[in-house]
Design a protein around this motif. Sequence first.
Motif, PDB file in Angstrom:
ATOM      1  N   MET A   1       0.829  -1.205   0.000  1.00  0.00           N
ATOM      2  CA  MET A   1       0.000   0.000   0.000  1.00  0.00           C
ATOM      3  C   MET A   1       0.866   1.258   0.000  1.00  0.00           C
ATOM      4  SD  MET A   1      -3.261  -0.770   0.030  1.00  0.00           S
ATOM      5  CE  MET A   1      -4.240   0.462   0.830  1.00  0.00           C
ATOM      6  N   ILE A   2       0.430   2.246  -0.737  1.00  0.00           N
ATOM      7  CA  ILE A   2       1.100   3.555  -0.737  1.00  0.00           C
ATOM      8  C   ILE A   2       0.408   4.413   0.311  1.00  0.00           C
ATOM      9  CG2 ILE A   2       1.669   5.611  -2.078  1.00  0.00           C
ATOM     10  CD1 ILE A   2       1.378   3.841  -4.623  1.00  0.00           C
ATOM     11  N   ARG A   3       1.164   4.808   1.311  1.00  0.00           N
ATOM     12  CA  ARG A   3       0.607   5.594   2.413  1.00  0.00           C
ATOM     13  C   ARG A   3       0.670   7.086   2.070  1.00  0.00           C
ATOM     14  NH1 ARG A   3       0.455   3.109   7.306  1.00  0.00           N
ATOM     15  NH2 ARG A   3       1.251   4.922   8.447  1.00  0.00           N
ATOM     16  N   VAL A   4      -0.467   7.770   2.220  1.00  0.00           N
ATOM     17  CA  VAL A   4      -0.578   9.164   1.796  1.00  0.00           C
ATOM     18  C   VAL A   4      -1.031  10.064   2.943  1.00  0.00           C
ATOM     19  CG1 VAL A   4      -1.915  10.736   0.314  1.00  0.00           C
ATOM     20  CG2 VAL A   4      -1.031   8.604  -0.622  1.00  0.00           C
TER      21      VAL A   4
ATOM     22  N   LEU B   1      -9.056   8.917  -3.193  1.00  0.00           N
ATOM     23  CA  LEU B   1      -7.844   8.092  -3.114  1.00  0.00           C
ATOM     24  C   LEU B   1      -8.092   6.777  -2.392  1.00  0.00           C
ATOM     25  CD1 LEU B   1      -5.182  10.868  -2.488  1.00  0.00           C
ATOM     26  CD2 LEU B   1      -5.521   9.543  -4.579  1.00  0.00           C
ATOM     27  N   ASP B   2      -8.990   6.796  -1.408  1.00  0.00           N
ATOM     28  CA  ASP B   2      -9.292   5.563  -0.672  1.00  0.00           C
ATOM     29  C   ASP B   2     -10.021   4.528  -1.530  1.00  0.00           C
ATOM     30  OD1 ASP B   2      -8.006   5.927   1.759  1.00  0.00           O
ATOM     31  OD2 ASP B   2      -9.689   6.988   2.677  1.00  0.00           O
TER      32      ASP B   2
ATOM     33  N   GLU C   1      -2.696   8.075 -10.315  1.00  0.00           N
ATOM     34  CA  GLU C   1      -1.505   7.682 -11.077  1.00  0.00           C
ATOM     35  C   GLU C   1      -0.317   8.586 -10.742  1.00  0.00           C
ATOM     36  OE1 GLU C   1       0.814   5.297 -13.282  1.00  0.00           O
ATOM     37  OE2 GLU C   1      -1.238   4.916 -12.606  1.00  0.00           O
ATOM     38  N   ALA C   2      -0.600   9.873 -10.505  1.00  0.00           N
ATOM     39  CA  ALA C   2       0.468  10.798 -10.096  1.00  0.00           C
ATOM     40  C   ALA C   2       1.060  10.364  -8.761  1.00  0.00           C
ATOM     41  CB  ALA C   2      -0.077  12.223 -10.009  1.00  0.00           C
ATOM     42  N   VAL C   3       0.209   9.949  -7.828  1.00  0.00           N
ATOM     43  CA  VAL C   3       0.681   9.465  -6.524  1.00  0.00           C
ATOM     44  C   VAL C   3       1.578   8.246  -6.724  1.00  0.00           C
ATOM     45  CG1 VAL C   3      -0.039   8.365  -4.357  1.00  0.00           C
ATOM     46  CG2 VAL C   3      -1.258  10.391  -5.197  1.00  0.00           C
TER      47      VAL C   3
ATOM     48  N   VAL D   1       4.986   9.353  -8.292  1.00  0.00           N
ATOM     49  CA  VAL D   1       5.837  10.033  -7.305  1.00  0.00           C
ATOM     50  C   VAL D   1       6.392   9.016  -6.307  1.00  0.00           C
ATOM     51  CG1 VAL D   1       5.751  11.627  -5.338  1.00  0.00           C
ATOM     52  CG2 VAL D   1       4.805  12.318  -7.549  1.00  0.00           C
ATOM     53  N   HIS D   2       5.552   8.084  -5.873  1.00  0.00           N
ATOM     54  CA  HIS D   2       5.994   7.028  -4.953  1.00  0.00           C
ATOM     55  C   HIS D   2       7.115   6.196  -5.573  1.00  0.00           C
ATOM     56  CE1 HIS D   2       5.550   2.888  -3.142  1.00  0.00           C
ATOM     57  NE2 HIS D   2       5.815   3.636  -2.089  1.00  0.00           N
ATOM     58  N   ALA D   3       7.045   6.009  -6.899  1.00  0.00           N
ATOM     59  CA  ALA D   3       8.061   5.213  -7.602  1.00  0.00           C
ATOM     60  C   ALA D   3       9.347   5.993  -7.860  1.00  0.00           C
ATOM     61  CB  ALA D   3       7.484   4.709  -8.924  1.00  0.00           C
TER      62      ALA D   3
END
Length: 201
Positions: free
Chosen positions: A1-4, A21-22, A113-115, A118-120
Amino acid sequence: MIRVLLADDQALVRGALAALLDLERDIEVVAQVGRGDEVVAAVRHTSPDVCLLDIEMPGLDGIAVAAALREAGLPTRSLMVTTFGRPGYLRRAMDAGASGFVVKDTPADELAEAVRRVHAGLRVVDPTLATESLIGGPNPLTDRERDVLREALDGATVQRIAGRLYLSPGTVRNYLSSAIGKTGADTRVEAARAAEENGWL
């Protein structure tokens, strides 16, 4: 999971972004704050992978928050999500260490997709804003000229600006004259507004 983590002073906007986002299977909103000066502590407490930062927030603006996260050595990446798509903001945000910059009317799937990007470790920039930023060129104002113009926004006199910034009136006049020339304005208030509209302040 990507934590935001979401940082926006408008509760409705924060709530809408969180809800969108959720819905994504690989993204989880772990914290929300309404002030810029609450972000670093919240990041330390919740360890998000990506911070979505509004630019204009009380306490500390989003660009300053991105710089603070970088200076604190925190691994969280910053993605600016703002109503104010000004080319000068884009350049300043990237200089401050932000990994991405999108506007709030970005479709939900593109924001998600932007999140992910950026996470990548990738950079994400609104293409229209990127073009405008390249055409507009860099911010021509020095730090001191920006300080003086910020004080001039409310129509303050040279004397008052000098008092607020601990400068002599003559020095303030010199900075104002230079800034007026660089912005192509006729008055200090016009110069301040032009600089604000370009995102230079």
